[in-house]
Design a protein around this motif. Structure first.
Motif: not given
Length: 154
Positions: A8, A48, A53, A55, A109
């Motif tokens: 992440l 998180r 999000l 990556i 994810e």
């Protein structure tokens, strides 16, 4: 042999600088003084849980690519979500499995966040997405150019 891992973005805050330069260089029509800010996009992806999000991919321990899961794609509001967004790999690391690793992590994810599917809008990544098992779910004309919406099971 190159070792590729994913993580992440929030766990690699030192990557923002290099990724900003990579995004700016890859998409100058999108990331420019009159357009979107790569640094802002990356900063918003420092989480998180939840969207967006961020990556990252690491090749031999160095940041070599990124992507994100986002609620929308290119500002397009739809019932489809989440979207794979901003998939980019450093030029010298292309064709070494980095994009494949990022796609796999994005699906993992999405599943962790309780999603059943992931979508991607593209005019150019068809071969990669098809090879990784994504299916075309729709075709849109954007600025006169066909863009395909791909879908994958999370």
């Amino acid at each position: 042999m190159m070792t590729i891992t994913t993580a992440l973005l929030i766990d690699h805050p030192d990557a923002i600088e290099g990724l900003t330069a990579l995004l700016d260089a890859t998409w100058p029509d999108w990331y420019n003084p009159r357009g979107a800010s790569a640094r802002t996009d990356l900063s918003e992806r420092m989480r998180r849980d939840g969207l967006p999000l961020g990556i990252v991919a690491l090749g031999d321990g160095n940041i070599v690519g990124t992507c994100a899961l986002t609620a929308t794609s290119g500002g397009m509001v739809t019932e489809r979500s989440p979207w794979l967004s901003g998939l980019v790999v450093a030029p010298k690391w292309r064709r070494h499995g980095v994009a494949t690793a990022l796609l796999g992590r994005a699906r993992t994810e999405a599943r962790r966040l309780g999603q059943k599917r992931v979508y991607a809008l593209t005019a150019s990544a068809d071969p990669l997405l098809a090879r990784e098992g994504w299916a075309v779910s729709d075709v849109l004309l954007m600025s006169g150019e066909p863009h395909r919406i791909f879908m994958a099971v999370a």
